[in-house]
Design a protein around this motif. Structure first.
Motif, PDB file in Angstrom:
ATOM      1  N   UNK A  18     -15.207  -4.524 -16.095  1.00  0.00           N
ATOM      2  CA  UNK A  18     -13.816  -4.954 -15.914  1.00  0.00           C
ATOM      3  C   UNK A  18     -12.873  -3.762 -15.864  1.00  0.00           C
ATOM      4  N   UNK A  19     -13.068  -2.814 -16.787  1.00  0.00           N
ATOM      5  CA  UNK A  19     -12.220  -1.626 -16.818  1.00  0.00           C
ATOM      6  C   UNK A  19     -12.342  -0.786 -15.563  1.00  0.00           C
ATOM      7  N   UNK A  20     -13.547  -0.706 -15.030  1.00  0.00           N
ATOM      8  CA  UNK A  20     -13.779   0.049 -13.797  1.00  0.00           C
ATOM      9  C   UNK A  20     -13.044  -0.615 -12.630  1.00  0.00           C
ATOM     10  N   UNK A  21     -13.155  -1.925 -12.549  1.00  0.00           N
ATOM     11  CA  UNK A  21     -12.448  -2.657 -11.489  1.00  0.00           C
ATOM     12  C   UNK A  21     -10.930  -2.531 -11.642  1.00  0.00           C
ATOM     13  N   UNK A  22     -10.442  -2.578 -12.876  1.00  0.00           N
ATOM     14  CA  UNK A  22      -8.995  -2.457 -13.103  1.00  0.00           C
ATOM     15  C   UNK A  22      -8.483  -1.090 -12.669  1.00  0.00           C
ATOM     16  N   UNK A  23      -9.246  -0.033 -12.966  1.00  0.00           N
ATOM     17  CA  UNK A  23      -8.838   1.302 -12.520  1.00  0.00           C
ATOM     18  C   UNK A  23      -8.844   1.371 -10.994  1.00  0.00           C
ATOM     19  N   UNK A  36       6.104   4.580 -12.427  1.00  0.00           N
ATOM     20  CA  UNK A  36       5.357   3.522 -13.114  1.00  0.00           C
ATOM     21  C   UNK A  36       3.910   3.471 -12.629  1.00  0.00           C
ATOM     22  N   UNK A  37       3.660   3.923 -11.405  1.00  0.00           N
ATOM     23  CA  UNK A  37       2.289   3.929 -10.884  1.00  0.00           C
ATOM     24  C   UNK A  37       1.392   4.815 -11.741  1.00  0.00           C
ATOM     25  N   UNK A  38       1.872   6.009 -12.048  1.00  0.00           N
ATOM     26  CA  UNK A  38       1.081   6.951 -12.850  1.00  0.00           C
ATOM     27  C   UNK A  38       0.815   6.372 -14.237  1.00  0.00           C
ATOM     28  N   UNK A  39       1.810   5.740 -14.840  1.00  0.00           N
ATOM     29  CA  UNK A  39       1.615   5.135 -16.164  1.00  0.00           C
ATOM     30  C   UNK A  39       0.638   3.969 -16.088  1.00  0.00           C
ATOM     31  N   UNK A  40       0.709   3.214 -15.008  1.00  0.00           N
ATOM     32  CA  UNK A  40      -0.233   2.097 -14.823  1.00  0.00           C
ATOM     33  C   UNK A  40      -1.665   2.630 -14.729  1.00  0.00           C
ATOM     34  N   UNK A  43      -2.756   3.866 -18.147  1.00  0.00           N
ATOM     35  CA  UNK A  43      -3.080   2.742 -19.019  1.00  0.00           C
ATOM     36  C   UNK A  43      -4.472   2.192 -18.717  1.00  0.00           C
ATOM     37  N   UNK A  44      -4.771   2.031 -17.440  1.00  0.00           N
ATOM     38  CA  UNK A  44      -6.097   1.521 -17.050  1.00  0.00           C
ATOM     39  C   UNK A  44      -7.193   2.504 -17.423  1.00  0.00           C
ATOM     40  N   UNK A  45      -6.888   3.781 -17.326  1.00  0.00           N
ATOM     41  CA  UNK A  45      -7.858   4.811 -17.685  1.00  0.00           C
ATOM     42  C   UNK A  45      -8.121   4.801 -19.188  1.00  0.00           C
ATOM     43  N   UNK A  46      -7.084   4.592 -19.992  1.00  0.00           N
ATOM     44  CA  UNK A  46      -7.286   4.493 -21.447  1.00  0.00           C
ATOM     45  C   UNK A  46      -8.155   3.290 -21.796  1.00  0.00           C
ATOM     46  N   UNK A  47      -7.918   2.174 -21.110  1.00  0.00           N
ATOM     47  CA  UNK A  47      -8.755   0.995 -21.335  1.00  0.00           C
ATOM     48  C   UNK A  47     -10.201   1.240 -20.949  1.00  0.00           C
ATOM     49  N   UNK A  48     -10.388   1.939 -19.846  1.00  0.00           N
ATOM     50  CA  UNK A  48     -11.732   2.278 -19.394  1.00  0.00           C
ATOM     51  C   UNK A  48     -12.421   3.182 -20.401  1.00  0.00           C
ATOM     52  N   UNK A  49     -11.682   4.127 -20.945  1.00  0.00           N
ATOM     53  CA  UNK A  49     -12.251   5.037 -21.950  1.00  0.00           C
ATOM     54  C   UNK A  49     -12.725   4.252 -23.166  1.00  0.00           C
ATOM     55  N   UNK A  91     -17.982  10.860 -19.592  1.00  0.00           N
ATOM     56  CA  UNK A  91     -16.949  11.077 -20.600  1.00  0.00           C
ATOM     57  C   UNK A  91     -16.121  12.315 -20.277  1.00  0.00           C
ATOM     58  N   UNK A  92     -16.763  13.373 -19.827  1.00  0.00           N
ATOM     59  CA  UNK A  92     -16.041  14.583 -19.419  1.00  0.00           C
ATOM     60  C   UNK A  92     -15.087  14.285 -18.261  1.00  0.00           C
ATOM     61  N   UNK A  93     -15.543  13.493 -17.291  1.00  0.00           N
ATOM     62  CA  UNK A  93     -14.695  13.169 -16.136  1.00  0.00           C
ATOM     63  C   UNK A  93     -13.513  12.304 -16.558  1.00  0.00           C
ATOM     64  N   UNK A  94     -13.756  11.343 -17.447  1.00  0.00           N
ATOM     65  CA  UNK A  94     -12.664  10.490 -17.937  1.00  0.00           C
ATOM     66  C   UNK A  94     -11.628  11.337 -18.659  1.00  0.00           C
ATOM     67  N   UNK A  95     -12.084  12.220 -19.541  1.00  0.00           N
ATOM     68  CA  UNK A  95     -11.159  13.082 -20.294  1.00  0.00           C
ATOM     69  C   UNK A  95     -10.336  13.970 -19.367  1.00  0.00           C
TER      70      UNK A  95
END
Length: 145
Positions: A18-23, A36-40, A43-49, A91-95
């Motif tokens: 779900x997190x991958x699809x949301x990102x 707001x796009x960058x914050x969106x 936010x999705x990236x934090x959820x994915x993490x 994890x490195x790529x997400x960070x």
């Protein structure tokens, strides 16, 4: 009996999927210089993490899904080791992506490119894991000619 086979939640994949699809949806949204796009996306990236952390907890270690996989099919130990190494790379790529998004450094097209690479990496990891699970629990009943 195979506990959790076929259940995405057994390996923490349902929230991660779900997190991958949301990102992916977030980076597909038009930007039009909207902060707001960058914050969106952030936010999705934090959820994915968070979902990826849950996936790692569910799969790694002596009580994780990967240990059960190797117990059932020791021949797959090197494949499981590869999946664990992929966890570190993801994890490195997400960070790194999170740092760039939070710092407002790259342009939207760069963020999209990096995020697409992350999405691809996650889907490829999921497929490799699914292939190993299938190989571990598939029963060759043979046939007669």
């Amino acid at each position: 009996m195979v506990t959790g086979f076929g259940e995405e939640t057994a390996t923490g994949w349902h929230p991660l999927l779900n997190g991958t699809h949301e990102l992916a949806r977030a980076i597909a949204d038009p930007v039009h210089d909207d902060p707001a796009w960058r914050e969106h996306v952030a936010s999705r990236l934090r959820g994915l993490r968070g979902a990826f952390d849950e996936h790692m907890q569910a799969t790694e270690g002596p009580a994780g899904h990967y240990a059960a996989l190797v117990d059932n099919a020791p021949r797959l130990a090197s494949g499981v080791d590869g999946l664990v190494r992929e966890h570190a790379a993801v994890l490195d790529r997400i960070r790194a992506l999170q740092e760039h998004v939070d710092a407002d450094r790259p342009r939207a097209d760069e963020i999209r490119t990096w995020a697409r690479l992350l999405v691809h990496q996650l889907f490829a990891h999921r497929q490799r894991g699914a292939d190993l699970v299938l190989e571990a629990y598939q029963t060759d009943i043979g046939g007669s000619d």
